[in-house]
Design a protein around this motif. Structure first.
Motif: not given
Length: 71
Positions: A9, A13, A71
Motif C-alpha cells: 500500500k 501511495r 491509505f
C-alpha cells in the motif's frame, strides 16, 4: 495489517502521489536524492524504505510525510 500488505500500500501511495505531480520515476528519484532503482522497487514492494528515504520522498513531492501513509 500484515507487513507485506503495508509496504504494498505504501508503494502504491508513493506511485499515486508521484503521478499526481506528473513526475516520472527519474524526476522523483533525482529530486529526492535516491536511486531510480531503489524508488522503482519501493513502488512495486520489493524494497522496504526506512524513515530517511520516506522523508526524502515526501519532501521531493512537497507533501507532509503522513500523506504517504494515507491509505
Amino acid at each position: 495489517m500484515l507487513e507485506e500488505e503495508f509496504y504494498a500500500k505504501l508503494g502504491k501511495r508513493v506511485k499515486y502521489l508521484r503521478e499526481k505531480k506528473h513526475y516520472t520515476q527519474e524526476k522523483l528519484a533525482e529530486k529526492s536524492s535516491i536511486s531510480l532503482d531503489y524508488l522503482g522497487k519501493i513502488e512495486v514492494c520489493i524494497n522496504k524504505p526506512g524513515i530517511k528515504a520516506l522523508l526524502k520522498i515526501s519532501n521531493a513531492l512537497d507533501v507532509h510525510i503522513k500523506e504517504l501513509f494515507n491509505f
